[in-house]
Design a protein around this motif. Structure first.
Motif, PDB file in Angstrom:
ATOM      1  N   TYR A  56     -11.458 -19.067 -14.152  1.00 23.80           N
ATOM      2  CA  TYR A  56     -12.474 -19.019 -15.206  1.00 23.80           C
ATOM      3  C   TYR A  56     -12.527 -20.436 -15.758  1.00 23.80           C
ATOM      4  O   TYR A  56     -11.743 -20.811 -16.615  1.00 23.80           O
ATOM      5  CB  TYR A  56     -12.123 -17.997 -16.298  1.00 23.80           C
ATOM      6  CG  TYR A  56     -13.207 -17.880 -17.340  1.00 23.80           C
ATOM      7  CD1 TYR A  56     -14.467 -17.388 -17.008  1.00 23.80           C
ATOM      8  CD2 TYR A  56     -12.980 -18.289 -18.660  1.00 23.80           C
ATOM      9  CE1 TYR A  56     -15.464 -17.301 -17.960  1.00 23.80           C
ATOM     10  CE2 TYR A  56     -13.981 -18.199 -19.618  1.00 23.80           C
ATOM     11  CZ  TYR A  56     -15.217 -17.703 -19.260  1.00 23.80           C
ATOM     12  OH  TYR A  56     -16.223 -17.618 -20.200  1.00 23.80           O
ATOM     13  N   ASP A  58     -14.272 -24.116 -17.045  1.00 28.90           N
ATOM     14  CA  ASP A  58     -15.351 -24.878 -17.661  1.00 28.90           C
ATOM     15  C   ASP A  58     -15.607 -26.137 -16.820  1.00 28.90           C
ATOM     16  O   ASP A  58     -14.928 -26.367 -15.804  1.00 28.90           O
ATOM     17  CB  ASP A  58     -15.012 -25.221 -19.119  1.00 28.90           C
ATOM     18  CG  ASP A  58     -13.730 -26.033 -19.241  1.00 28.90           C
ATOM     19  OD1 ASP A  58     -13.256 -26.586 -18.216  1.00 28.90           O
ATOM     20  OD2 ASP A  58     -13.198 -26.119 -20.357  1.00 28.90           O
ATOM     21  N   PHE A  60     -14.963 -29.213 -17.352  1.00 29.46           N
ATOM     22  CA  PHE A  60     -13.828 -30.139 -17.267  1.00 29.46           C
ATOM     23  C   PHE A  60     -12.900 -29.729 -16.126  1.00 29.46           C
ATOM     24  O   PHE A  60     -12.479 -30.550 -15.311  1.00 29.46           O
ATOM     25  CB  PHE A  60     -13.060 -30.168 -18.600  1.00 29.46           C
ATOM     26  CG  PHE A  60     -11.898 -31.147 -18.586  1.00 29.46           C
ATOM     27  CD1 PHE A  60     -12.110 -32.496 -18.863  1.00 29.46           C
ATOM     28  CD2 PHE A  60     -10.619 -30.722 -18.286  1.00 29.46           C
ATOM     29  CE1 PHE A  60     -11.061 -33.398 -18.842  1.00 29.46           C
ATOM     30  CE2 PHE A  60      -9.554 -31.620 -18.255  1.00 29.46           C
ATOM     31  CZ  PHE A  60      -9.769 -32.969 -18.535  1.00 29.46           C
ATOM     32  N   MET A  61     -12.597 -28.427 -16.048  1.00 24.06           N
ATOM     33  CA  MET A  61     -11.707 -27.931 -14.988  1.00 24.06           C
ATOM     34  C   MET A  61     -12.351 -28.096 -13.611  1.00 24.06           C
ATOM     35  O   MET A  61     -11.677 -28.411 -12.635  1.00 24.06           O
ATOM     36  CB  MET A  61     -11.363 -26.452 -15.222  1.00 24.06           C
ATOM     37  CG  MET A  61     -10.160 -26.192 -16.088  1.00 24.06           C
ATOM     38  SD  MET A  61      -8.626 -26.970 -15.525  1.00 24.06           S
ATOM     39  CE  MET A  61      -8.227 -25.979 -14.093  1.00 24.06           C
TER      40      MET A  61
END
Lengths: 157, 446
Positions: A56, A58, A60-61
């Protein structure tokens, strides 16, 4: 500007092609800044926050994931993995104003060294028209055997 | 290969004070001996009581290579039974969990059993009249494991009928589980969702050793944690701007050697131990609003502080689980073969605490321990390379002597520099002890 059903379908085909060809900079540019890529762990899972998911992430990840693939000391990508999507023609389930929902069945193959795995999955895309271009607002990928014990899945279905 | 079969002494001889022979990782006969002795004589984690909350609820898992069922027989009575029909061997349950009602019924010939395993009924029972069925093991019902203990909701079992007591086996190491449970204002945990299941083509002990290996994070995880820090710096956010969640969870893996040295490692008898005696990578997590207030109301300020000041990193319970108190996680390293292990990573909800704590726990689990996790990819690559590298005949021994001391005594609790490999040696000491447990008990009796 209005968006046709064919444009939505072409968008999904373009996206998996970017992933298969490793064109990650272009792929990241498809995303809206507050989008999330969700891969549930449980069959028909409804909560991405308070339960474990496989992914899950965002933006950035997702950037971190992509950047890491080319890192000098990313040993699990020496040698690199490759992936391949075979997709069914996407269903366009919703067209409301500038927001769209598609559902696409896929077979996803990932390989590295002598290992190769095949996953059957359904991808649900929430797409949005922003500044005249289609973007991914959210993407949910349900793996058919999400409850199985997997080896590494290093690239993105 | 023949030399290990039926010879636990030969297996125990693979452990030396500063090294272990590669056969502990790669030899399938040694694996079988581990299942017959180590996983039989030790107390092994089965499941959490909240997985079988109501009467008749069951959870199917395995202890070593033995399929077992954890089942709620009465409100406060959980049993652990071998998952096979005493008649023909059919597995009684095949799904991972469910509710069986008042009894188990074998789907093959309808033999039925109470939820404590006792035989309830056999169709056309007159066919057994005069055959002395009741004198056979089959006539008694589903076989129970040797002993079961519920410690604050965590169910452990010993397969052997006789052996070391639960209290002696774990001793003061239970303080890590206690601290995890105490972090709930109501002193209670509940399992959340199914576990992550991650297949590893390596020996189970490599995973257990890695839990207290504090010299690998800044090396093996440079690709994920190092890149996270680099990306964050490139963002150049104004001071005080909220950090991306990944920074809180993943970035601490890049802490320098000095941080891990100062963290400390504690070892307890029988192979248990933990990193993070003084601080850990979990120490600097953001405070969650309302949590301390709830803890203070439940325990009083002083005790609440004491509970939350404990920031133990990884606690290994020999032989095959790891518990992370500050984020309510438990990982089970289930041995499938000498070169195959499935890792199941569970998370728990602190009953009475804000949901944000569960959200952080779920985030940690998926970011670090999923088959889709970049940190997981870093680790698995190392284990599988080791499993392959150990096939090399050029060298036969694996080194475990960082900060080795003369005549180490594992029967006493001890605290050492956080980069010692003492906990790995402690595990192998316990491994040899329980490998030869029956022989030692026989000798003592003679």
């Amino acid at each position: 500007m209005s968006v046709s059903k064919d444009q939505l379908i072409d968008f999904i085909y373009e996206e998996v092609r970017m992933l298969d060809e490793g064109r990650y900079a272009e792929w990241l540019a498809l995303w809206l800044p507050d989008g999330h890529y969700w891969m549930p762990l449980d069959y028909k899972q409804s909560d991405p926050i308070n339960e474990t998911s496989l992914l899950y992430e965002d933006l950035f990840m997702l950037k971190l994931r992509v950047e890491r693939l080319n890192g000098a000391r990313t040993f699990s990508q020496k040698p690199k993995s490759r992936c391949h999507h075979v997709i069914q023609r996407p269903f366009v389930d919703e067209m409301k104003g500038d927001c769209f929902v598609t559902n696409t069945s896929m077979h996803y193959v990932e390989t590295r060294l002598d290992e190769q795995q095949l996953l059957a999955l359904t991808a649900r895309h929430e797409l949005a028209l922003v500044d005249g271009n289609l973007h991914i607002a959210n993407k949910r990928v349900d793996i058919l055997n999400c409850d199985a014990a997997f080896c590494n899945i290093q690239l993105l279905p | 290969m023949e030399r290990y079969s039926g010879n636990p002494n030969a297996a125990a001889a693979l452990v030396e004070p500063n090294q272990v022979h590669r056969d502990v990782y790669i030899n399938q006969d040694v694996y079988k001996l581990e299942m017959q002795h180590v996983f039989t004589n030790a107390w092994v984690f089965v499941g959490h009581e909240s997985q079988t909350a109501a009467k008749g609820d069951y959870f199917a898992t395995q202890i070593g290579d033995q399929p077992v069922i954890q089942v709620r027989h009465k409100a406060d009575d959980i049993h652990v039974l071998y998952n096979r029909c005493p008649h023909k061997g059919t597995k009684i349950v095949i799904d991972r969990q469910g509710n069986t009602g008042k009894f188990f019924r074998c789907p093959y010939h309808a033999w039925s059993f109470k939820t404590d395993g006792c035989l309830l009924a056999i169709p056309l029972k007159k066919g057994y009249e005069g055959t002395d069925l009741e004198k056979t093991a089959s006539g008694k019902g589903m076989k129970a494991v040797g002993a079961v203990k519920n410690h604050r909701g965590f169910i452990f079992a010993r397969l052997a009928e006789e052996g070391i007591s639960f209290e002696e086996f774990f001793g003061d190491s239970l303080s890590s589980i206690d601290n995890m449970v105490d972090r709930s204002p109501e002193g209670r945990l509940e399992v959340v969702g199914p576990p992550l299941r991650y297949m590893h083509h390596c020996n189970w002990k490599m995973l257990v050793e890695n839990q207290t290996d504090t010299c690998h994070p800044m090396v093996a995880h440079e690709s994920s944690a190092g890149t996270a820090i680099k990306l964050y710096e490139e963002l150049d956010l104004p001071e005080g701007a909220p950090k991306p969640p990944a920074m809180e969870i993943i970035a601490p893996f890049m802490s320098p050697y000095e941080f891990f040295e100062g963290m400390g490692i504690r070892t307890w008898p029988n192979g248990h131990g933990h990193t993070g005696v003084n601080h850990s990578i979990h120490s600097d997590y953001t405070k969650i609003e309302g949590y301390f207030e709830a803890m203070k109301a439940a325990y009083g300020e002083e005790k609440a502080k004491a509970i939350l000041d404990e920031n133990r990193h990884n606690t290994v319970y020999f032989p095959n689980i790891m518990v992370k108190g500050p984020i309510q996680q438990l990982r089970v390293f289930i041995p499938l073969a000498a070169n195959r292990t499935v890792v199941e990573s569970y998370i728990y909800r602190l009953v009475g605490a804000p949901d944000e704590l569960t959200a952080r726990t779920a985030m940690y689990n998926r970011m670090i321990n999923a088959p889709t996790s970049i940190v997981g990819h870093d680790d698995l690559e190392m284990y599988e390379r080791a499993q392959e590298g150990l096939q090399s005949d050029g060298m036969e021994w694996v080194n475990i002597q960082r900060l080795l001391e003369e005549d180490e005594d594992f029967t006493e609790e001890a605290v050492h520099n956080g980069t010692t490999e003492r906990q790995m040696r402690n595990q192998f000491n316990a491994w040899a002890k329980f490998m030869t447990y029956e022989l030692a008990t026989q000798e003592a009796a003679e």
